[in-house]
Design a protein around this motif. Structure first.
Motif, short mmCIF file in Angstrom:
data_model
loop_
_atom_site.label_atom_id
_atom_site.label_comp_id
_atom_site.label_asym_id
_atom_site.label_seq_id
_atom_site.Cartn_x
_atom_site.Cartn_y
_atom_site.Cartn_z
N GLU A 1 0.87 -1.27 -0.10
CA GLU A 1 0.10 -0.02 0.03
C GLU A 1 0.87 1.06 -0.02
O GLU A 1 0.55 2.25 0.93
N GLY A 2 1.97 1.18 -0.86
CA GLY A 2 2.96 2.25 -0.68
C GLY A 2 2.37 3.34 -1.25
O GLY A 2 1.10 3.80 -1.92
N GLU A 3 3.06 4.87 -1.22
CA GLU A 3 2.76 5.91 -1.75
C GLU A 3 2.67 6.13 -3.44
O GLU A 3 3.54 5.28 -4.02
N ASP A 4 2.20 6.91 -3.81
CA ASP A 4 2.00 7.27 -5.08
C ASP A 4 3.13 8.12 -5.50
O ASP A 4 3.60 7.85 -6.70
N ILE A 5 3.55 8.97 -4.66
CA ILE A 5 4.85 9.69 -4.89
C ILE A 5 5.52 9.35 -3.67
O ILE A 5 5.32 9.75 -2.54
N TYR A 6 7.04 8.99 -3.97
CA TYR A 6 7.73 8.75 -2.88
C TYR A 6 9.29 9.85 -3.12
O TYR A 6 9.75 9.59 -4.13
N VAL A 7 9.55 10.28 -1.98
CA VAL A 7 10.45 11.44 -2.20
C VAL A 7 11.70 10.94 -1.29
O VAL A 7 11.32 10.56 0.12
N THR A 8 12.69 10.74 -1.59
CA THR A 8 13.91 10.53 -0.97
C THR A 8 15.23 11.30 -1.12
O THR A 8 15.31 12.06 -1.98
N GLY A 9 16.15 11.17 -0.26
CA GLY A 9 17.52 11.80 -0.63
C GLY A 9 18.43 10.85 -1.10
O GLY A 9 18.48 9.80 -0.84
N GLY A 10 19.53 11.48 -2.01
CA GLY A 10 20.43 10.55 -2.59
C GLY A 10 21.85 11.15 -2.23
O GLY A 10 22.00 11.82 -1.25
N ILE A 11 22.89 10.96 -2.75
CA ILE A 11 24.12 11.37 -2.32
C ILE A 11 24.23 12.90 -2.16
O ILE A 11 23.53 14.00 -2.92
N GLY A 12 24.92 13.32 -1.16
CA GLY A 12 24.95 14.93 -0.75
C GLY A 12 23.84 15.30 -0.20
O GLY A 12 23.90 16.54 0.63
N VAL A 13 22.57 14.57 0.42
CA VAL A 13 21.58 14.89 0.97
C VAL A 13 21.77 14.28 2.50
O VAL A 13 21.75 12.94 2.25
N GLY A 14 21.80 14.72 3.55
CA GLY A 14 22.02 14.00 4.69
C GLY A 14 21.16 13.13 5.21
O GLY A 14 19.89 13.12 4.82
N THR A 15 21.48 12.38 6.07
CA THR A 15 20.62 11.33 6.84
C THR A 15 20.57 11.82 8.22
O THR A 15 21.55 11.95 9.15
N VAL A 16 19.40 11.80 8.86
CA VAL A 16 19.18 12.07 10.30
C VAL A 16 19.52 10.86 11.10
O VAL A 16 19.07 9.80 10.80
N THR A 17 20.34 11.23 12.05
CA THR A 17 20.79 9.96 12.89
C THR A 17 20.62 10.37 14.52
O THR A 17 20.63 9.46 15.36
N LYS A 18 19.79 11.55 14.83
CA LYS A 18 19.41 11.95 16.37
C LYS A 18 18.31 12.31 16.34
O LYS A 18 17.59 12.82 15.48
N LYS A 19 17.50 11.97 17.44
CA LYS A 19 16.10 12.46 17.82
C LYS A 19 16.04 13.87 17.94
O LYS A 19 17.12 14.51 18.54
N GLY A 20 14.85 14.49 17.82
CA GLY A 20 14.68 15.93 18.18
C GLY A 20 14.65 16.79 16.98
O GLY A 20 14.07 18.14 17.10
N LEU A 21 14.87 16.33 15.80
CA LEU A 21 14.51 17.21 14.62
C LEU A 21 13.30 17.13 14.06
O LEU A 21 12.34 16.24 14.55
N LYS A 22 12.95 17.57 12.95
CA LYS A 22 11.56 17.64 12.42
C LYS A 22 11.35 16.28 11.42
O LYS A 22 10.30 16.18 10.88
#
Length: 383
Positions: free
Chosen positions: A98-119
């Protein structure tokens, strides 16, 4: 977009955020994937209500995917991401359950969140909620309300936002401190960069404060910058996990700490910054207020220092210069007086007797200068 604004009689150029770049690139890439045709420009709306027309670059189109980029323009409020290319790749993939019709993600050079407390949730790409909404909104303008015209229920439109320069550029941003690894964040609450604005900077400082609070901390150490961090670590031997930089925005960060529920606040800074706070100046940039000599002279005068001595202090162009003179005198007690006045002004500014405040001041070489009366007891809670 009205490109220029006037501030204090001077003309400044507006810019647009990485979020606007990502939204425009995503819209253009989606359109080119569907039509298999290049476009010269792409239009988007921003949350600020300003309409942007941007030019896609680095265009690549084939049956499987379409790629393009938008160059970031910070206007006259240049930051680390100014002129970098923000890319979007649009492609159709098989939909999962039941996945989304539009899926947005980051690739190279876009950071990954590793700690809680961000949006953004831990483990996800650092694409903030407003830019994420902009991306999907602009894509839906291309696809129309009936997405099945272009996307049947077995397919998902996948958008990958990436920035090849982002890995290196992120090292110049706050991201490493916020636990965002591998690249930049896709940011922007209005879509527009307003020149000469402190708001973005203040918000980035506040984000770190909020992140630490969400991790369960109810005590914090506020410092103006790098020197304060080094003093906390090397002179006081405290863990820098408690430290948040406040730059010149002392009053703003104090009220943010109060809003978030911090109960103990330790401040450590160079005398040149904190002497201003001792007189109730809570934005310490010299362009806002600079009365260092006047504050020092008035406190020395209250200690009974002679006119000749005060005149020597008045000749000093820096607080550090005044310290060199005072260190050779009988008036070194002025440092502790300033620390206690700084603490009292902070308490008055906060307006909350339940918040404990302690203050340390140091010299330019980051060596200890003075502390408020209660500073030692507050330091102990951080050990």
């Amino acid at each position: 977009m009205e490109e220029y604004v006037y501030i204090d009689g001077k003309k400044y150029k507006r810019g647009y955020t990485t979020g606007s770049c990502a939204a425009a690139a995503s819209k253009a890439a989606t359109y080119m994937l569907i039509t298999q045709k290049k476009i010269e420009s792409v239009n988007i709306d921003t949350p600020k209500g300003i309409y942007l027309t941007l030019k896609p670059g680095n265009i690549e189109i084939n049956k499987e995917y379409a790629i393009c980029s938008i160059q970031k323009d910070g206007g006259d409020d240049i930051d680390a991401t100014h002129t970098m290319d923000i890319f979007a790749k649009a492609e159709m993939i098989d939909r999962e359950n039941e996945g989304e019709d539009i899926y947005v993600t980051g690739g190279i050079g876009v950071g990954t969140v590793t700690k809680k407390g961000l949006k953004v949730e831990v483990g996800k790409s650092a694409i903030n909620p407003v830019p994420m909404n902009m991306i999907k909104t602009e894509i839906r303008k291309v696809l129309g309300t009936d997405l099945n015209t272009y996307i049947d229920k077995t397919k998902t439109l996948k958008i990958t936002i990436y920035a090849p320069q982002g890995v290196e550029i992120a090292k110049k941003t706050f991201n490493p401190r916020l636990g965002i690894v591998g690249g930049i964040s896709i940011l922007g609450t209005s879509g527009i960069v307003e020149p000469m604005s402190d708001e973005g900077w203040k918000k980035s400082l506040s984000i770190e404060l909020e992140m630490k609070r969400s991790q369960g901390l109810d005590k914090i150490i506020l410092v103006p910058g790098n020197h304060g961090e080094e003093f906390i670590q090397n002179e006081l031997g405290l863990d820098i996990k408690y430290v948040v930089r406040m730059s010149n925005f002392v009053g703003y960060m104090l009220m943010e700490a109060k809003r978030m529920g911090y109960k103990k606040i330790l401040l450590a800074g160079h005398i040149g910054k904190f002497i201003k706070v001792s007189a109730g100046i809570f934005h310490t940039h010299s362009k806002v207020a600079d009365a260092r000599n006047e504050i020092m002279i008035s406190n020395l005068a209250l200690m009974g220092a002679p006119l000749e001595f005060l005149q020597e202090i008045d000749k000093c162009v820096t607080a550090e210069g005044a310290v060199e003179i005072i260190d050779q005198s009988e008036y070194t007690g002025v440092y502790e007086i300033l620390c206690n006045k700084c603490r009292d002004r902070v308490k008055q500014h906060l307006g909350d007797d339940d918040i404990e405040v302690g203050v340390y001041m140091f010299r330019m070489d980051k060596s200890y200068l003075a502390k408020s009366d209660n500073a030692d007891s507050i330091v102990e809670v951080f050990r």
